[in-house]
Scaffold this active site. Structure first.
Site, PDB file in Angstrom:
ATOM      1  N   ASP A 191       0.647  -1.236  -0.085  1.00  0.00           N
ATOM      2  CA  ASP A 191       0.015   0.015  -0.098  1.00  0.00           C
ATOM      3  C   ASP A 191       0.691   1.228   0.000  1.00  0.00           C
ATOM      4  OD1 ASP A 191      -2.584   1.414   0.222  1.00  0.00           O
ATOM      5  OD2 ASP A 191      -2.447   1.402   2.402  1.00  0.00           O
ATOM      6  N   GLU A 237      -2.055   5.868  -8.845  1.00  0.00           N
ATOM      7  CA  GLU A 237      -2.804   7.030  -8.380  1.00  0.00           C
ATOM      8  C   GLU A 237      -2.628   8.193  -9.031  1.00  0.00           C
ATOM      9  OE1 GLU A 237      -3.327   7.157  -4.121  1.00  0.00           O
ATOM     10  OE2 GLU A 237      -3.741   9.351  -4.239  1.00  0.00           O
ATOM     11  N   GLY A 291      -7.711   8.692   6.996  1.00  0.00           N
ATOM     12  CA  GLY A 291      -8.004   8.897   8.452  1.00  0.00           C
ATOM     13  C   GLY A 291      -9.222   9.001   9.014  1.00  0.00           C
ATOM     14  N   ASP A 303      -8.808   1.132   6.243  1.00  0.00           N
ATOM     15  CA  ASP A 303      -7.677   0.694   7.410  1.00  0.00           C
ATOM     16  C   ASP A 303      -8.071   1.589   8.789  1.00  0.00           C
ATOM     17  OD1 ASP A 303      -5.313   0.494   9.109  1.00  0.00           O
ATOM     18  OD2 ASP A 303      -3.986   1.947   8.134  1.00  0.00           O
ATOM     19  N   THR A 304      -8.461   2.886   8.945  1.00  0.00           N
ATOM     20  CA  THR A 304      -8.963   3.557   9.968  1.00  0.00           C
ATOM     21  C   THR A 304      -9.851   2.871  10.753  1.00  0.00           C
ATOM     22  OG1 THR A 304      -8.220   5.586   9.158  1.00  0.00           O
ATOM     23  CG2 THR A 304      -9.749   5.706  10.763  1.00  0.00           C
TER      24      THR A 304
HETATM   25  P1  13P Z   1      -8.837   5.034   5.665  1.00  0.00           P
HETATM   26  O1  13P Z   1      -7.973   5.908   6.470  1.00  0.00           O
HETATM   27  O2  13P Z   1     -10.266   5.719   5.563  1.00  0.00           O
HETATM   28  O3  13P Z   1      -9.068   3.868   6.324  1.00  0.00           O
HETATM   29  O4  13P Z   1      -8.213   4.602   4.018  1.00  0.00           O
HETATM   30  C1  13P Z   1      -7.223   3.674   4.062  1.00  0.00           C
HETATM   31  C2  13P Z   1      -6.507   3.751   2.925  1.00  0.00           C
HETATM   32  O5  13P Z   1      -6.714   4.343   1.987  1.00  0.00           O
HETATM   33  C3  13P Z   1      -5.099   2.869   2.735  1.00  0.00           C
HETATM   34  O6  13P Z   1      -4.558   3.034   1.644  1.00  0.00           O
HETATM   35  O1  G3H Z   2      -2.997   5.268   3.509  1.00  0.00           O
HETATM   36  C1  G3H Z   2      -2.587   4.726   4.648  1.00  0.00           C
HETATM   37  C2  G3H Z   2      -2.771   3.637   5.556  1.00  0.00           C
HETATM   38  O2  G3H Z   2      -3.952   3.764   6.286  1.00  0.00           O
HETATM   39  C3  G3H Z   2      -1.571   2.866   6.027  1.00  0.00           C
HETATM   40  O3  G3H Z   2      -1.240   3.680   7.131  1.00  0.00           O
HETATM   41  O4  G3H Z   2       1.123   4.220   6.632  1.00  0.00           O
HETATM   42  O5  G3H Z   2       0.082   4.352   8.822  1.00  0.00           O
HETATM   43  O6  G3H Z   2       0.447   2.246   8.020  1.00  0.00           O
HETATM   44  P1  G3H Z   2       0.263   3.602   7.596  1.00  0.00           P
HETATM   45 ZN    ZN Z   3      -4.624   4.842   0.812  1.00  0.00          ZN
END
Ligand code: 13P
Ligand code: G3H
Ligand code: ZN
Length: 315
Positions: free
Chosen positions: A81, A133, A180, A255-256
């Site tokens: 990612d 992206e 976030g 993720d958040t």
């Molecule tokens: P969120 O912060 O909305 O969970 O997005 C996660 C994300 O885009 C990871 O690449």
């Molecule tokens: O877009 C970012 C993801 O939420 C990953 O977060 O870089 O803190 O692991 P991180």
């Molecule tokens: Zn992202």
């Protein structure tokens, strides 16, 4: 079974979106596999640069290899990612990842294409696929801060040229989301008009939505009631995921929301059990809660229930 995102996208395009969930540790891995198998959904494991360096990059690979044995029914891709060139090449050469994201979205249009093209050539030579992206999300990404007010949505007029010249296999688009727990100001939401224009110029091409946590208000309220301070946290309306899928979004990044589940479970547990200092009871609760969260997200994405049909497709 580890597959490429390409296979998953072929099965999902126009019908549902695949959940792409970030993991950093054992408990998240267990919850993710359990919740996905329980809901019979394919999924994508996302590993960020931060996750790779949290312990040692090899630790997460070991966890995933073991989880693949413990959950033989699971079908998933392993994805880097928000990679830069260096981390992309490291993952491409690791022999473990099935796809990488090169995020050069902060560069100029031509530079973004140039960098993406180099990564695509290296990845394709080894049978991996690449997410790129175009446009910039609001909020904060690793090393890149973008003021939400200046967030640049993807320009549909550029999207086709970008894909043709870069050779990327899927495209992350900026359509109003941000990373976030504090998304959107005022009444902003997803820009389906922009998404629909992008799909028109790239019919059949897999699109990706980052920043797609829904930041459930009950979760935020429970965290705040247990000593947290997340006032004003707000996310994406997850009843809109299926609409996004019909417009070509095949991967939705979350993720958040998982971090919020972790925070709620741990804050409540230690508030209610101040005498406890054992990590396992709370870890068990988290794994079960995270599995429940993943299963319910997969329902919202429309990916739940598709595992049997995918087994037939990927053999
Ligand atoms: P969120 O912060 O909305 O969970 O997005 C996660 C994300 O885009 C990871 O690449
Ligand atoms: O877009 C970012 C993801 O939420 C990953 O977060 O870089 O803190 O692991 P991180
Ligand atoms: Zn992202």
């Amino acid at each position: 079974m580890i597959v490429t995102t390409k296979k998953l996208f072929e099965a999902a395009y126009g019908k549902y979106a695949i959940g792409a969930y970030n993991i950093n540790n054992l408990e998240q891995a267990m919850g993710l596999f359990r919740g996905s198998v329980d809901s019979k959904a394919p999924f994508i494991i996302q590993i960020s640069k931060g996750a790779r360096s949290y312990t040692h990059k090899k630790m997460l690979e070991g966890l995933i290899i073991s989880a693949n044995e413990v959950f033989p029914d699971a079908i998933f891709a392993v994805h880097l990612d928000h990679g830069d060139e260096e981390s992309c090449y490291d993952c491409i050469n690791s022999g473990f990842y099935s796809s990488v994201m090169i995020d050069a979205s902060h560069e100029s249009f031509d530079k973004n294409i140039e960098i993406t093209r180099r990564v695509v050539d290296a990845a394709h030579a080894k049978g991996l696929v690449v997410e790129a992206e175009l446009g910039q999300l609001g909020g904060v990404e690793e090393h890149v801060a973008v003021d939400e007010a200046n967030a640049k949505l993807t320009d549909p007029r550029q999207a086709r040229e970008f894909v043709e010249r870069s050779g990327c296999d899927s495209l992350a688009v900026a359509i109003g989301t941000s990373h976030g727990a504090f998304k959107f100001s005022g009444t902003q939401g997803l820009h389906f008009d922009v998404l629909s224009e992008i799909q028109k110029v790239l019919p059949g091409f897999p699109l990706v939505m980052h920043g797609s946590s829904s930041v459930p208000q009950d979760e935020v309220a429970r965290i705040n009631a247990a000593g947290g301070n997340l006032l004003g946290a707000k996310g994406v309306d997850d009843t809109q995921f299926k609409m996004a899928a019909t417009l070509g979004v095949t991967k939705i990044n979350i993720d958040t929301d998982g971090r919020l589940v972790w925070t709620r479970v741990h804050r409540e547990y230690f508030r209610d059990n101040p005498e406890n200092f054992d990590l396992r009871p709370v870890g068990k609760i988290f794994m079960a809660e995270y599995a429940k969260f993943i299963a319910s997200k997969n329902e919202k994405l429309g990916s739940a229930g598709h595992l049997d049909e995918l087994h037939k497709l990927v053999g």
